[in-house]
Write a protein that holds these residues in place. Structure first.
Motif, mmCIF file in Angstrom:
data_model
loop_
_atom_site.group_PDB
_atom_site.id
_atom_site.type_symbol
_atom_site.label_atom_id
_atom_site.label_comp_id
_atom_site.label_asym_id
_atom_site.label_seq_id
_atom_site.Cartn_x
_atom_site.Cartn_y
_atom_site.Cartn_z
ATOM 1 N N GLY A 1 14.164 -17.853 7.497
ATOM 2 C CA GLY A 1 14.720 -18.216 8.701
ATOM 3 C C GLY A 1 15.863 -19.188 8.189
ATOM 4 O O GLY A 1 15.755 -19.936 7.274
ATOM 5 N N PHE A 2 16.677 -19.872 9.346
ATOM 6 C CA PHE A 2 17.745 -20.823 8.945
ATOM 7 C C PHE A 2 16.907 -22.163 9.327
ATOM 8 O O PHE A 2 16.242 -22.252 10.448
ATOM 9 C CB PHE A 2 18.885 -20.574 9.737
ATOM 10 C CG PHE A 2 19.866 -19.253 9.409
ATOM 11 C CD1 PHE A 2 20.255 -19.618 8.174
ATOM 12 C CD2 PHE A 2 19.752 -18.449 10.359
ATOM 13 C CE1 PHE A 2 21.149 -18.259 8.061
ATOM 14 C CE2 PHE A 2 20.526 -17.219 9.897
ATOM 15 C CZ PHE A 2 21.346 -17.432 8.649
ATOM 16 N N PHE A 3 17.309 -23.160 8.721
ATOM 17 C CA PHE A 3 16.793 -24.520 9.053
ATOM 18 C C PHE A 3 18.035 -25.612 8.384
ATOM 19 O O PHE A 3 18.695 -25.226 7.501
ATOM 20 C CB PHE A 3 15.388 -24.914 8.392
ATOM 21 C CG PHE A 3 15.467 -25.134 7.012
ATOM 22 C CD1 PHE A 3 15.475 -26.414 6.399
ATOM 23 C CD2 PHE A 3 15.471 -23.900 6.096
ATOM 24 C CE1 PHE A 3 15.284 -26.632 5.028
ATOM 25 C CE2 PHE A 3 15.583 -24.236 4.836
ATOM 26 C CZ PHE A 3 15.501 -25.532 4.196
ATOM 27 N N ASN A 4 17.819 -27.000 9.000
ATOM 28 C CA ASN A 4 18.740 -27.783 8.717
ATOM 29 C C ASN A 4 18.184 -28.466 7.561
ATOM 30 O O ASN A 4 17.269 -29.029 7.717
ATOM 31 C CB ASN A 4 18.966 -28.804 9.615
ATOM 32 C CG ASN A 4 20.163 -28.236 10.684
ATOM 33 O OD1 ASN A 4 20.701 -27.760 10.258
ATOM 34 N ND2 ASN A 4 19.968 -28.759 12.029
ATOM 35 N N TYR A 5 18.793 -28.271 6.026
ATOM 36 C CA TYR A 5 18.464 -28.979 4.989
ATOM 37 C C TYR A 5 18.976 -30.449 4.895
ATOM 38 O O TYR A 5 20.129 -30.486 5.157
ATOM 39 C CB TYR A 5 18.714 -28.043 3.743
ATOM 40 C CG TYR A 5 18.573 -28.930 2.404
ATOM 41 C CD1 TYR A 5 17.169 -28.845 2.200
ATOM 42 C CD2 TYR A 5 19.234 -29.493 1.765
ATOM 43 C CE1 TYR A 5 16.794 -29.278 0.886
ATOM 44 C CE2 TYR A 5 18.943 -30.223 0.566
ATOM 45 C CZ TYR A 5 17.643 -30.040 0.173
ATOM 46 O OH TYR A 5 17.435 -30.786 -1.137
ATOM 47 N N THR A 6 17.987 -31.443 4.904
ATOM 48 C CA THR A 6 18.384 -32.766 4.745
ATOM 49 C C THR A 6 18.011 -33.614 3.417
ATOM 50 O O THR A 6 18.247 -34.524 3.247
ATOM 51 C CB THR A 6 17.613 -33.713 6.028
ATOM 52 O OG1 THR A 6 16.081 -33.387 5.565
ATOM 53 C CG2 THR A 6 18.069 -33.156 7.295
ATOM 54 N N GLY A 7 17.628 -32.641 2.567
ATOM 55 C CA GLY A 7 17.132 -33.091 1.294
ATOM 56 C C GLY A 7 15.800 -33.414 1.227
ATOM 57 O O GLY A 7 15.090 -33.927 0.156
ATOM 58 N N VAL A 8 14.771 -33.433 2.191
ATOM 59 C CA VAL A 8 13.436 -33.814 2.406
ATOM 60 C C VAL A 8 12.650 -32.609 1.951
ATOM 61 O O VAL A 8 11.701 -32.733 0.935
ATOM 62 C CB VAL A 8 13.350 -34.375 3.650
ATOM 63 C CG1 VAL A 8 11.598 -34.707 3.772
ATOM 64 C CG2 VAL A 8 14.094 -35.594 4.024
ATOM 65 N N ARG A 9 12.978 -31.492 2.786
ATOM 66 C CA ARG A 9 11.979 -30.538 2.545
ATOM 67 C C ARG A 9 13.053 -29.076 2.072
ATOM 68 O O ARG A 9 14.114 -29.237 2.441
ATOM 69 C CB ARG A 9 11.443 -30.083 4.015
ATOM 70 C CG ARG A 9 10.294 -30.893 4.271
ATOM 71 C CD ARG A 9 9.580 -30.330 5.489
ATOM 72 N NE ARG A 9 8.690 -31.382 6.011
ATOM 73 C CZ ARG A 9 9.127 -31.896 7.254
ATOM 74 N NH1 ARG A 9 10.208 -31.634 7.894
ATOM 75 N NH2 ARG A 9 8.179 -32.963 7.718
ATOM 76 N N GLU A 10 12.208 -28.420 1.281
ATOM 77 C CA GLU A 10 12.964 -27.240 0.661
ATOM 78 C C GLU A 10 12.574 -25.921 1.524
ATOM 79 O O GLU A 10 13.304 -24.824 1.508
ATOM 80 C CB GLU A 10 12.588 -26.683 -0.826
ATOM 81 C CG GLU A 10 12.958 -27.654 -1.662
ATOM 82 C CD GLU A 10 14.429 -27.900 -2.020
ATOM 83 O OE1 GLU A 10 15.106 -26.900 -1.905
ATOM 84 O OE2 GLU A 10 14.721 -28.978 -2.186
#
Length: 137
Positions: free
Chosen positions: A12-21
């Motif tokens: 699925g798509f998600f917003n990557y913020t650098g916290v979780r992969e």
């Protein structure tokens, strides 16, 4: 700024913020698995369990277990049979990217290379000071 990525677990798509992969849903599932693994390891009889035994009992993937050790969520000092694979040979290590054997071999190779480089530099330096005569004159 966040970027749109595919979750490697569910696709699925998600917003990557650098916290979780991974996406939020997969992160929650991983957290539940972590709690299960940690509860298993907290029991006195399971503290020395191997990676294979933990995978067998809890159903967590080996790579996820290795990531938790690498990130410091599971401490090898508390659970002595935990670790993650060495980047070079694949044997379990608890710190860095290389196991002790590979790190020692790399250090000895570097020392040998430096010694050879010093020898080459000394030879080129002595060649610069040499005088050549032409025996045909």
């Amino acid at each position: 700024m966040a970027e749109l990525r595919d979750c490697p677990t569910c696709g699925g798509f998600f917003n990557y913020t650098g916290v979780r992969e991974v996406c939020v849903q997969c992160a929650q599932k991983e957290e539940k698995k972590y709690e299960e693994v940690y509860r298993f390891l907290r029991r006195r009889e399971n503290r020395a369990a191997t990676v294979e035994r933990i995978v067998e009992v809890t159903g967590v993937t080996e790579s996820l277990l290795h990531n938790w050790v690498r990130k410091g969520r599971l401490q090898p000092a508390l659970f002595p049979n935990l670790g993650y694979p060495c980047d070079q040979c694949g044997s379990l290590t608890t710190s860095g990217k290389l196991c002790e054997t590979c790190a020692t071999a790399l250090q000895s190779d570097l020392k040998a290379f430096e010694a050879a480089q010093e020898f080459r530099d000394a030879i080129s330096e002595s060649d610069a000071k040499a005088y050549y005569t032409n025996p045909n004159k």
